[in-house]
Design a protein around this motif. Structure first.
Motif, mmCIF file in Angstrom:
data_model
loop_
_atom_site.group_PDB
_atom_site.id
_atom_site.type_symbol
_atom_site.label_atom_id
_atom_site.label_comp_id
_atom_site.label_asym_id
_atom_site.label_seq_id
_atom_site.Cartn_x
_atom_site.Cartn_y
_atom_site.Cartn_z
ATOM 1 N N ALA A 1 13.751 -8.624 4.270
ATOM 2 C CA ALA A 1 13.224 -8.727 2.914
ATOM 3 C C ALA A 1 13.512 -7.396 2.241
ATOM 4 O O ALA A 1 13.390 -6.340 2.862
ATOM 5 N N ILE A 2 13.927 -7.456 0.977
ATOM 6 C CA ILE A 2 14.218 -6.243 0.211
ATOM 7 C C ILE A 2 13.367 -6.262 -1.052
ATOM 8 O O ILE A 2 13.311 -7.266 -1.760
ATOM 9 N N VAL A 3 12.719 -5.119 -1.318
ATOM 10 C CA VAL A 3 11.863 -5.011 -2.493
ATOM 11 C C VAL A 3 12.279 -3.791 -3.316
ATOM 12 O O VAL A 3 12.409 -2.689 -2.806
ATOM 13 N N ASP A 4 12.519 -4.030 -4.604
ATOM 14 C CA ASP A 4 12.763 -2.967 -5.576
ATOM 15 C C ASP A 4 11.381 -2.472 -5.984
ATOM 16 O O ASP A 4 10.576 -3.227 -6.525
ATOM 17 N N THR A 5 11.081 -1.214 -5.688
ATOM 18 C CA THR A 5 9.732 -0.670 -5.799
ATOM 19 C C THR A 5 9.690 0.406 -6.873
ATOM 20 O O THR A 5 10.327 1.445 -6.732
ATOM 21 N N ARG A 6 8.938 0.152 -7.949
ATOM 22 C CA ARG A 6 8.750 1.121 -9.033
ATOM 23 C C ARG A 6 7.313 1.606 -8.964
ATOM 24 O O ARG A 6 6.379 0.819 -9.095
ATOM 25 N N VAL A 7 7.165 2.908 -8.741
ATOM 26 C CA VAL A 7 5.861 3.479 -8.427
ATOM 27 C C VAL A 7 5.475 4.519 -9.467
ATOM 28 O O VAL A 7 6.174 5.525 -9.633
ATOM 29 N N PRO A 8 4.350 4.306 -10.176
ATOM 30 C CA PRO A 8 3.900 5.304 -11.139
ATOM 31 C C PRO A 8 3.568 6.632 -10.461
ATOM 32 O O PRO A 8 3.323 6.691 -9.252
ATOM 33 N N ALA A 9 3.534 7.686 -11.249
ATOM 34 C CA ALA A 9 3.180 9.024 -10.754
ATOM 35 C C ALA A 9 1.879 8.964 -9.963
ATOM 36 O O ALA A 9 0.915 8.343 -10.400
ATOM 37 N N GLY A 10 1.893 9.587 -8.782
ATOM 38 C CA GLY A 10 0.697 9.683 -7.961
ATOM 39 C C GLY A 10 0.398 8.490 -7.080
ATOM 40 O O GLY A 10 -0.503 8.549 -6.250
#
Length: 185
Positions: free
Chosen positions: A64-73
């Motif tokens: 499984a592949i996940v494109d992960t966008r993570v906010p600051a902190g």
């Protein structure tokens, strides 16, 4: 919409499908990360945006592949999963990682691998959103994230973490990994 092409070998056995997922498609989710100790509904941190571009279902269980966008902190609490290895490839920004007694920073273009059964934690400790691809081998781990998340819609702003999100995540940890003093996902 993803495109799958099922193939057949000369002896009639089916083989793995070819999968194509155009940019911007997949399974978009708002995912809670580690809550602050003083979480207040309506003013919690922004949730991370995960888009699963492949799943166990589309890869016959391979990954499984996940494109992960993570906010600051943001980032998860320390955890461990026994059902999959996890690979990280940073596309934008940087992440602090601790795993198996090692601590390091992964930046744009960097790769890291954490074998199953290894306690680890990662965080976007920068002042802006960071992005990475995470690969789970084998696939199937995405079911956990679907259970803890909220569906995401194109163009909507990131929701704020609530106590309800935390309770849903805690229930999913117990469902998939059982009760544990350190949690596990």
């Amino acid at each position: 919409m993803s495109t799958s092409v099922n193939g057949t070998t000369r002896n009639g056995d089916t083989r793995q499908e070819v999968v194509h997922v155009p940019a911007g498609e997949g399974i978009p989710l708002w995912v809670p990360e580690e809550p602050p100790a003083d979480l207040v509904d309506g003013s919690g941190p922004e949730m991370s945006h995960y888009t699963f571009i492949s799943t166990a279902e589309t890869t016959d269980g391979a990954l499984a592949i996940v494109d992960t966008r993570v906010p600051a902190g943001n980032g998860p609490p320390e955890h461990m999963h026994s059902d999959a290895d996890e690979s990280f490839y940073v596309l934008e920004g940087e992440f602090d990682v601790s795993a198996d007694g090692k601590s390091f920073v992964i930046k744009e273009g960097d790769y890291a691998f954490v074998p199953r059964g290894t306690k680890h934690i990662w965080k976007n400790n920068t002042e802006k959103q960071a992005r990475m691809l995470r690969i789970y081998t084998p696939g199937g781990h995405e079911k956990f994230f679907i259970d803890i998340s909220r569906p995401a819609k194109p163009g909507e702003s990131a929701p704020r973490l609530t106590h309800e999100d935390v309770a849903r995540a805690e229930a999913a940890v117990e469902k998939y990994y059982g009760p544990s003093p350190t949690g596990g996902n």
